[in-house]
Design an enzyme around this catalytic site. Structure first.
Site, PDB file in Angstrom:
ATOM      1  N   ASP A 141       0.829  -1.219   0.000  1.00 18.17           N
ATOM      2  CA  ASP A 141       0.000   0.000   0.000  1.00 18.17           C
ATOM      3  C   ASP A 141       0.863   1.269   0.000  1.00 18.17           C
ATOM      4  OD1 ASP A 141       0.973  -0.134   2.632  1.00 18.17           O
ATOM      5  OD2 ASP A 141      -1.004   0.039   3.579  1.00 18.17           O
ATOM      6  N   GLU A 142       2.186   1.117   0.268  1.00 20.81           N
ATOM      7  CA  GLU A 142       3.042   2.305   0.383  1.00 20.81           C
ATOM      8  C   GLU A 142       3.207   3.024  -0.952  1.00 20.81           C
ATOM      9  OE1 GLU A 142       6.427   1.802   2.985  1.00 20.81           O
ATOM     10  OE2 GLU A 142       5.458   0.136   4.008  1.00 20.81           O
TER      11      GLU A 142
HETATM   12  P1  TYD Z   1       8.231  -0.758   9.623  1.00 17.26           P
HETATM   13  O1  TYD Z   1       7.925  -2.014  10.366  1.00 17.26           O
HETATM   14  O2  TYD Z   1       9.647  -0.476   9.240  1.00 17.26           O
HETATM   15  O3  TYD Z   1       7.277  -0.752   8.334  1.00 17.26           O
HETATM   16  P2  TYD Z   1       6.950   0.429   7.272  1.00 17.26           P
HETATM   17  O4  TYD Z   1       7.960   1.504   7.428  1.00 17.26           O
HETATM   18  O5  TYD Z   1       7.088  -0.285   5.966  1.00 17.26           O
HETATM   19  O6  TYD Z   1       5.546   0.869   7.566  1.00 17.26           O
HETATM   20  O7  TYD Z   1       7.718   0.475  10.473  1.00 17.26           O
HETATM   21  C1  TYD Z   1       6.363   0.543  10.892  1.00 17.26           C
HETATM   22  C2  TYD Z   1       6.172   1.873  11.581  1.00 17.26           C
HETATM   23  O8  TYD Z   1       6.924   1.861  12.799  1.00 17.26           O
HETATM   24  C3  TYD Z   1       6.696   3.035  10.780  1.00 17.26           C
HETATM   25  O9  TYD Z   1       5.831   4.162  11.010  1.00 17.26           O
HETATM   26  C4  TYD Z   1       8.069   3.322  11.372  1.00 17.26           C
HETATM   27  C5  TYD Z   1       7.886   2.924  12.824  1.00 17.26           C
HETATM   28  N1  TYD Z   1       9.081   2.379  13.496  1.00 17.26           N
HETATM   29  C6  TYD Z   1       9.460   2.877  14.748  1.00 17.26           C
HETATM   30  O10 TYD Z   1       8.817   3.809  15.298  1.00 17.26           O
HETATM   31  N2  TYD Z   1      10.545   2.328  15.369  1.00 17.26           N
HETATM   32  C7  TYD Z   1      11.276   1.324  14.795  1.00 17.26           C
HETATM   33  O11 TYD Z   1      12.285   0.875  15.392  1.00 17.26           O
HETATM   34  C8  TYD Z   1      10.879   0.823  13.513  1.00 17.26           C
HETATM   35  C9  TYD Z   1      11.656  -0.291  12.852  1.00 17.26           C
HETATM   36  C10 TYD Z   1       9.764   1.363  12.912  1.00 17.26           C
END
Ligand code: TYD
Ligand code: NAD
Length: 359
Positions: A141-142
């Site tokens: 979806d991104e």
């Molecule tokens: P992620 O699991 O990397 O998926 P995506 O960026 O593809 O959505 O991240 C999910 C959400 O969590 C995103 O808004 C970034 C945030 N996040 C944190 O706040 N801390 C973290 O350590 C990570 C890996 C992601």
């Protein structure tokens, strides 16, 4: 019959291989480059089963893909292979362009040549036929960009507005897949799914990282204010949706997949902490939430994703089986039961073993 799965040693791909081998008699040829994100330990259950043929290799290796298609004559190719982590794409976008864009291009060309060589009729004597063959491209979806709090969820007609190197590379691959249908008639299906979670999730993405760090006594990093919203789907629901689209989807169509589970990141992390407090209390009696640490925000951080999943429900009858509450509890239980898997995928010893066995 046989299907060719790419990226089947990764998180979603390996869950899909389990889904296929567990629910049908079909064989699965699994082409995976075994990057840091690919782990054969995800597939240990099928070691020695002749229905699972693992091949270490790159989707961009045209000669290898040609040979696999000719040898195994799959009725479908499902493309999971990708570089998938937004943070890594910010630090080093080159691999994302190479696999997600260039790799998908080479894969499409190999599949097009194979599909053109299939018998045009569906007599059933020499399956698969051209008319039954499908190429299913797994996307995100991104590609649609970021929503404000009041925007409606993404529908399939929403214009692409990708913001990260990862989402831009996936959007490019979706466009290639669309063009190979429009121009050459290749029978493609594209799925755009929301954030997944569940077993075999590499502990660099939010949910498995928080579970892993909590148990290891490390900080739980919250980017920025933690109010960014993601729409969470249990991985096995994603797999059932892909199987449904493969079975009944209309070539050339795209299908959004989601579970109507929008959550701010901070709520997700607090939920994990509360469940861990019940399921594996800290020895000092404090909550895991005391480990929450606010850190610098991700550059270009998308504020909100949300999927409108009405099309796949209306046209194909698919609905998720898990709510976030049931799925996250199962996920935490899986990580508590599979500490060895986490240790393996994060250890240098595991990488050495892969190099020894697969070169
Ligand atoms: P992620 O699991 O990397 O998926 P995506 O960026 O593809 O959505 O991240 C999910 C959400 O969590 C995103 O808004 C970034 C945030 N996040 C944190 O706040 N801390 C973290 O350590 C990570 C890996 C992601
Ligand atoms: P992952 O990073 O866990 O796994 C990717 C797999 O692809 C790994 O096994 C890796 O070794 C393999 N791979 C990478 N480059 C390759 C190459 N050049 N040739 C062959 N194999 C290669 O990713 P994932 O989370 O399982 O995502 C799978 C697919 O689903 C991706 O296309 C991703 O964009 C998409 N998707 C993921 C999510 C999510 O929340 N994880 C959501 C929607 C869509």
């Amino acid at each position: 019959m046989t299907i060719l799965v790419t990226g089947g040693a990764g998180f979603i791909g390996s869950n899909f291989v389990h889904h296929c081998l567990g629910q049908s008699d079909e064989a699965v040829v699994n082409l995976d480059a075994l990057t840091y994100a690919g782990n054969l330990g995800n597939l240990a259950r099928w070691a020695g089963d002749p229905r699972h043929v693992f091949v270490k290799g790159d989707i961009g290796d045209r000669a290898l893909v040609d040979q696999l298609l000719q040898t195994h004559q799959p009725r479908a190719v499902i493309n999971f292979a990708a570089e998938s982590h937004v943070d890594r794409s910010i630090h080093g976008p080159a691999d994302f362009i190479q696999t997600n864009v260039v790799g998908t291009f080479h894969l499409l060309e190999a599949v097009r040549a194979y599909w053109m060589g299939l018998a045009a009729d569906a007599s059933g004597l020499t399956p698969p036929s051209q008319s039954h063959f499908r190429f299913l491209h797994v996307s995100t979806d991104e590609v649609y960009g970021s929503l404000s709090p009041t925007d409606p969820p993404f529908t399939e007609t929403k214009a692409f507005e990708p913001n990260s190197p990862y989402s831009a590379s996936k959007a490019a691959s979706d466009h290639l897949v669309r063009a190979w249908h429009h121009t050459y008639g290749l029978p493609v299906l594209t799925t755009n799914c929301s954030n997944n979670y569940g077993p075999y999730h590499f502990p660099e993405k939010l949910i498995p990282l928080v579970i892993h760090n909590a148990l290891a006594g490390k900080p739980l990093p919250i980017y920025g204010d933690g109010q960014q919203i993601r729409d969470w789907l249990y991985v096995q629901d994603h797999c059932s949706a892909i199987a449904c689209v493969l079975q009944s989807g209309v070539p050339g169509e795209t299908y959004n997949i989601g579970g109507w589970n929008e959550k701010p990141n901070l709520d997700v992390v607090n939920t994990i902490c509360q469940l861990l407090d019940q399921m594996r209390p800290r020895s000092d009696g404090l909550s895991y939430a005391t480990q929450i640490t606010y850190v610098t925000d991700r550059p270009g951080h998308d504020r909100r994703y949300a999927i409108d999943a009405r099309k796949i429900e209306r046209e194909l009858g698919w609905r998720p089986a898990e709510s976030f509450e049931t799925g996250i509890r199962k996920t935490i239980a899986w990580y508590l039961d599979n500490a060895d898997w986490v240790a393996n995928v994060t250890s240098g010893a595991y990488r050495q073993w892969v190099d020894q066995h697969y070169g």
